[in-house]
Design a protein around this motif. Structure first.
Motif, short mmCIF file in Angstrom:
data_model
loop_
_atom_site.label_atom_id
_atom_site.label_comp_id
_atom_site.label_asym_id
_atom_site.label_seq_id
_atom_site.Cartn_x
_atom_site.Cartn_y
_atom_site.Cartn_z
N ASP A 182 -43.38 -18.71 -9.02
CA ASP A 182 -43.02 -17.99 -7.54
C ASP A 182 -43.00 -19.07 -6.68
O ASP A 182 -42.49 -20.13 -6.93
N ASP A 183 -42.24 -19.15 -5.61
CA ASP A 183 -42.03 -19.58 -4.69
C ASP A 183 -40.40 -20.42 -4.79
O ASP A 183 -40.76 -21.75 -4.61
N PHE A 184 -39.50 -20.13 -5.73
CA PHE A 184 -38.47 -20.42 -6.36
C PHE A 184 -37.63 -21.31 -5.18
O PHE A 184 -37.42 -20.26 -4.59
N LEU A 204 -37.84 -15.94 -6.06
CA LEU A 204 -37.10 -16.86 -5.03
C LEU A 204 -38.01 -16.95 -4.05
O LEU A 204 -38.49 -15.84 -3.39
N ASP A 205 -38.39 -18.08 -2.67
CA ASP A 205 -38.68 -17.67 -1.77
C ASP A 205 -38.27 -17.07 -0.84
O ASP A 205 -37.30 -16.89 -0.82
N ARG A 206 -39.05 -16.56 -0.54
CA ARG A 206 -38.40 -15.69 1.55
C ARG A 206 -37.71 -16.76 2.74
O ARG A 206 -36.96 -16.12 2.79
N CYS A 238 -36.96 -11.06 -5.41
CA CYS A 238 -36.32 -12.41 -4.01
C CYS A 238 -37.70 -11.62 -3.58
O CYS A 238 -37.65 -10.04 -3.33
N GLU A 239 -38.89 -12.45 -2.53
CA GLU A 239 -39.35 -11.86 -1.69
C GLU A 239 -38.55 -12.02 -0.42
O GLU A 239 -37.91 -12.84 -0.16
N GLY A 240 -39.33 -11.46 0.26
CA GLY A 240 -39.14 -12.17 2.14
C GLY A 240 -38.05 -11.11 2.75
O GLY A 240 -37.22 -11.08 3.34
MG MG Z 1 -43.50 -17.50 -0.79
#
Ligand code: MG
Ligand code: C2E
Ligand code: MG
Ligand code: MG
Length: 292
Positions: A182-184, A204-206, A238-240
């Motif tokens: 998480d949060d790479f 991938l972190d936002r 991909c987050e965010g």
């Molecule tokens: Mg995060």
């Protein structure tokens, strides 16, 4: 004099410090009872396949429905829970609740066969030798195929060097549970993890694609990271993702799945109905060519 200055300092700062300590103590006590009092809730955020727009899963995100403080977000209580030793209980509750919900959805909704529920695992959880047993027991109890569960581990939780970590990783992997970093791309990144840890995906972190202040990293930078992830045979999420343009860009760059307010905010379980599922049809971002 120095003595007077010290007195002033104390007068100025002690009330705040006392208040902060008091709040900390009160919150800690309330947090201890929160599960018993049924104050914890899970919200679920959609994760979609960028090439098709299909709903491939949800991430379970915990919230504390506090009787007087309102909905408290995890960033405000996870660390406290770790500190007071409440994390094992909370973590077990999260896993149990998410899996029970998944079973209910599997029985009542038409999910994509690849649908997964993603659960966040904290550093201390990974270090407990029971994690593997807990996961195995809960999957069995709910009758859920291990591949329908993905555990998200922050990079931070993997830098401890504890040998249980790798033991847990390998055991979970063998069980057939999905594992993702998480949060790479945040502070604790280590590119070598991509090659050395037995994981199957990277989130991938936002901060990589957006952010109100810096506008996010450039397209070539994101492209390079996705390339790196792919070269390790890992799936990228991909987050965010907040805009159509971001979704279009990530699709063009070959990112497999996306998560973010553009696709949907985290919602309570009651909102996850067949009409909610039906809203994940089509992929309007495919008609858009992202700006280079
Ligand atoms: Mg995060
Ligand atoms: P995370 O695992 O990286 O989860 C993604 C966070 O980004 C969530 O915040 C989500 O609501 C937020 N988010 C999603 N899409 C967007 C977007 O488009 N824009 C913006 N600005 N934000 C977006 P949330 O729910 O506040 O959770 C924060 C963190 O708390 C999580 O980050 C995770 O590390 C931790 N957490 C949440 N639930 C659990 C849990 O059950 N167990 C553990 N150990 N940690 C949890
Ligand atoms: Mg996560
Ligand atoms: Mg994340």
């Amino acid at each position: 004099t120095a003595k007077n200055k010290a007195a002033v300092k104390v007068a100025l700062f002690e009330p705040n410090l006392l208040n902060a300590r008091r709040l900390h103590r009160v919150l800690a006590a309330e947090l201890q009872d929160s599960i018993e009092n049924n104050e914890m809730v899970l919200h679920y955020q959609p994760i979609v396949e960028l090439a098709t727009g299909k709903l491939l899963g949800v991430e379970a995100l915990v919230r504390w429905q506090h009787p007087t403080r309102g909905l408290v977000m995890p960033d405000e209580f996870i660390d406290l829970a770790e500190e007071i030793g409440a994390m094992p209980n909370l973590a077990a509750w999260v896993l149990q609740t998410a899996l029970a919900r998944l079973r209910q959805w599997q029985q009542t909704l038409e999910l994509d066969p690849r649908f997964t529920v993603r659960v966040n695992i904290s550093a201390t959880q990974l270090q407990r030798p029971y994690l593997l047993d807990d996961v195995q027991r809960l999957l069995l109890a709910e009758g859920i195929n291990p591949s329908a569960l993905v555990l998200e581990l922050t990079e931070y939780s993997m830098v401890t060097g504890n040998e249980w970590d790798l033991y847990s990783f390998q055991g979970l992997r063998k069980l057939g549970v999905g594992l993702a970093i998480d949060d790479f791309g945040t502070g604790y990144s280590s590119i070598s993890y991509l090659r050395t840890l037995p994981v199957d995906g990277v989130k991938l972190d936002r901060s990589l694609i957006g952010g109100p202040t810096d506008g996010g990293a450039s397209r070539p930078f994101i492209a390079a990271i996705l390339q790196l992830v792919k070269s390790c045979n890992l799936a990228a999420t991909c987050e965010g993702v907040e805009t159509l343009e971001q979704a279009a860009m990530l699709t063009e760059l070959g990112c497999e799945t996306g998560q973010g307010y553009y696709f949907g905010r985290p919602v309570p379980a009651a909102d996850i109905t067949s009409s909610w599922l039906e809203s994940f049809q089509g992929a309007p971002w495919l008609a858009v060519t992202a700006q280079p």
